[in-house]
Scaffold this motif. Structure first.
Motif, short mmCIF file in Angstrom:
data_model
loop_
_atom_site.label_atom_id
_atom_site.label_comp_id
_atom_site.label_asym_id
_atom_site.label_seq_id
_atom_site.Cartn_x
_atom_site.Cartn_y
_atom_site.Cartn_z
N MET A 268 40.34 125.19 78.29
CA MET A 268 40.19 125.14 79.75
C MET A 268 40.81 123.88 80.33
O MET A 268 41.39 123.90 81.43
N THR A 269 40.72 122.77 79.61
CA THR A 269 41.33 121.53 80.07
C THR A 269 42.84 121.66 80.12
O THR A 269 43.48 121.24 81.09
N PHE A 270 43.43 122.27 79.09
CA PHE A 270 44.87 122.51 79.10
C PHE A 270 45.26 123.40 80.28
O PHE A 270 46.26 123.13 80.96
N VAL A 271 44.50 124.46 80.50
CA VAL A 271 44.81 125.38 81.61
C VAL A 271 44.72 124.66 82.95
O VAL A 271 45.59 124.84 83.83
N GLN A 272 43.72 123.83 83.10
CA GLN A 272 43.55 123.11 84.36
C GLN A 272 44.70 122.13 84.60
O GLN A 272 45.17 121.97 85.74
N ILE A 273 45.18 121.49 83.54
CA ILE A 273 46.33 120.60 83.68
C ILE A 273 47.58 121.40 84.05
O ILE A 273 48.39 120.97 84.88
N TYR A 274 47.72 122.58 83.46
CA TYR A 274 48.86 123.44 83.81
C TYR A 274 48.81 123.82 85.29
O TYR A 274 49.83 123.78 85.99
N LEU A 275 47.63 124.19 85.77
CA LEU A 275 47.49 124.53 87.18
C LEU A 275 47.80 123.32 88.06
O LEU A 275 48.41 123.46 89.13
N GLY A 276 47.39 122.14 87.61
CA GLY A 276 47.70 120.92 88.36
C GLY A 276 49.20 120.69 88.43
O GLY A 276 49.72 120.20 89.44
N ALA A 277 49.93 121.04 87.34
CA ALA A 277 51.38 120.89 87.36
C ALA A 277 52.01 121.83 88.39
O ALA A 277 52.97 121.46 89.08
N LEU A 278 51.47 123.05 88.50
CA LEU A 278 51.98 123.97 89.52
C LEU A 278 51.70 123.43 90.93
O LEU A 278 52.53 123.55 91.82
N VAL A 279 50.51 122.87 91.11
CA VAL A 279 50.17 122.25 92.41
C VAL A 279 51.18 121.15 92.74
O VAL A 279 51.69 121.08 93.86
N ALA A 280 51.49 120.30 91.75
CA ALA A 280 52.45 119.23 91.98
C ALA A 280 53.85 119.79 92.26
O ALA A 280 54.55 119.31 93.16
N LEU B 268 54.74 122.53 93.58
CA LEU B 268 54.84 123.20 94.89
C LEU B 268 54.43 122.29 96.04
O LEU B 268 54.40 122.74 97.19
N ASP B 269 54.11 121.03 95.72
CA ASP B 269 53.58 120.09 96.74
C ASP B 269 52.38 120.69 97.46
O ASP B 269 52.15 120.45 98.66
N PHE C 32 51.79 131.57 90.90
CA PHE C 32 52.79 130.58 90.55
C PHE C 32 53.61 130.07 91.73
O PHE C 32 54.16 128.96 91.66
N GLU C 33 53.71 130.84 92.80
CA GLU C 33 54.64 130.48 93.87
C GLU C 33 54.02 130.36 95.25
O GLU C 33 54.68 129.92 96.19
N ASN C 34 52.77 130.76 95.42
CA ASN C 34 52.08 130.64 96.70
C ASN C 34 51.27 129.35 96.69
O ASN C 34 50.26 129.26 95.99
N PRO C 35 51.68 128.32 97.43
CA PRO C 35 50.99 127.03 97.38
C PRO C 35 49.49 127.14 97.67
O PRO C 35 48.68 126.45 97.03
#
Length: 367
Positions: free
Chosen positions: A218-230, A232-233, A264-267
């Motif tokens: 879950m920690t890895f997944v959350q970091i991945y989601l954070g990367a998508l947030v970054a 897409l600003d 993946f693409e909707n901020p």
């Protein structure tokens, strides 16, 4: 009087002492590597937050170590930057001094990555030649060295996505780049922890180790989601908490087609999913802590579960502050750095359930 050791007993004692000494040396080296990787990810985060990642438009693995030294060389670098969409659409008219600011961030990121390659490879070769690397960790360490080289290519693959048509890098490639860095970081922590001293405490429950593994995933997944947030600003909008856009479940989450692409693409969707992921990780860490404390409150496993929940709670607070303050540089870098701390502890916590690596055992020797 102390017992006189026989030849075989003395030999085994010496072998145990040698293994312990070698493990200590390997741990010190890996500790330096882990710290360097931590700094590299922080500098990478700052590079992203300062929009510096596209300032160096060519991949020069060797020659790129030397920065521009003359005004003419600086002008040449700026002219290359002027050819890409980011300059033409966002930074048109940027002065040389302004360009130097973003250039130095990216150059420092690349230089640190190169230095880590040396910090990893040269000591590994030395320990290997001296016979200090145990057979069980040889393949993982060589694999990590190979992944480090691959990471350099992935970094350029990421940068190249923003040099022709886009004004920034692909969020997909950014996420791959960050996740590879986190995997290398986590693997180093795993090996480091495996060579450390472990307690002999019994595992609290039959599924405690399983839940610790789930927390790591879950920690890895959350970091991945954070990367998508970054990428897409997405952190620069919807800067309220606990409501998002005035609602618990805001409108506009899955408006793109096909529906999966919103992940993946909707901020808005990406930020919302990142929030939900944080709540789920917080709840899972709390449940794991309660389970361990109820079953075996005096064990090191239970104490680690408390520390892990505390780290998750602190990261949640940092994340909220980062969001509501619209991601200033210091908060964004702190949030990313704390994510690595949580990841490292999740790895160490899971590895703690497996005990130490076996060492030579002193057996009774009969005359």
């Amino acid at each position: 009087m102390s017992a006189v050791l026989t030849g075989p007993e003395l030999q085994v004692r010496r072998e145990i002492a040698r293994v312990e000494s070698d493990r200590k040396a390997i741990r010190i080296w890996l500790g330096v590597v882990i710290l360097a990787l931590f700094c590299l990810v922080l500098v990478g985060g700052a590079t992203r937050l300062t929009d510096s990642g596209l300032s160096i438009t060519q991949w020069k693995p060797i020659h790129g170590v030397i920065p521009p030294l003359t005004v003419a060389e600086w002008e040449e670098e700026l002219e290359l930057y002027r050819q890409i969409p980011e300059y033409q659409q966002i930074n048109k008219g940027m002065s040389l001094d302004e360009f130097k600011f973003i250039f130095w961030w990216e150059w420092a990121h690349r230089l640190l990555a190169r230095l880590i390659g040396l910090i990893f490879a040269l000591p590994l070769a030395y320990f290997w030649i001296r016979g200090k690397v145990e057979p069980g960790i040889r393949a993982p360490l060589v694999g990590l060295l190979a992944l480090g080289g691959l990471q350099g290519f992935i970094g350029w693959w990421m940068v190249s996505s923003g040099l022709s048509e886009r004004v920034d890098v692909s969020q997909y490639r950014l996420a791959v780049h960050l996740m590879m860095a986190c995997f290398i970081f986590a693997s180093c922590v795993w090996i480091f922890r495996s060579l450390s001293v472990h307690s002999n405490d019994a595992v609290p429950t039959g599924n405690s180790r399983l839940l610790a593994g789930v927390l790591l995933v879950m920690t890895f997944v959350q970091i991945y989601l954070g990367a998508l947030v970054a990428g897409l600003d997405a952190g620069y909008s919807y800067n309220t908490w606990p409501l998002m856009d005035g609602a618990w479940v805001p409108q506009g989450l899955f408006v793109q087609s096909p529906a999966w692409i919103n992940i993946f693409e909707n901020p808005k969707s990406v930020q919302y999913i990142h929030r939900i992921g944080a709540y789920l990780l917080f709840a899972a860490a709390f449940a794991h802590m309660v389970q361990c404390l109820r079953a075996a409150p005096q064990t090191t496993h239970a104490r680690r579960s408390v520390v892990f929940f505390a780290l998750i709670s602190l990261q949640a607070v940092i994340g909220i502050v980062t969001l509501v303050t619209q991601v200033p540089l210091h908060a964004g870098v702190t949030h990313q750095g704390m994510a690595l701390v949580v990841l490292a502890f999740a790895v160490a916590h899971l590895r703690g359930f497996s005990g130490e690596r076996p060492k030579p055992v002193l057996v009774e020797v009969r005359n």
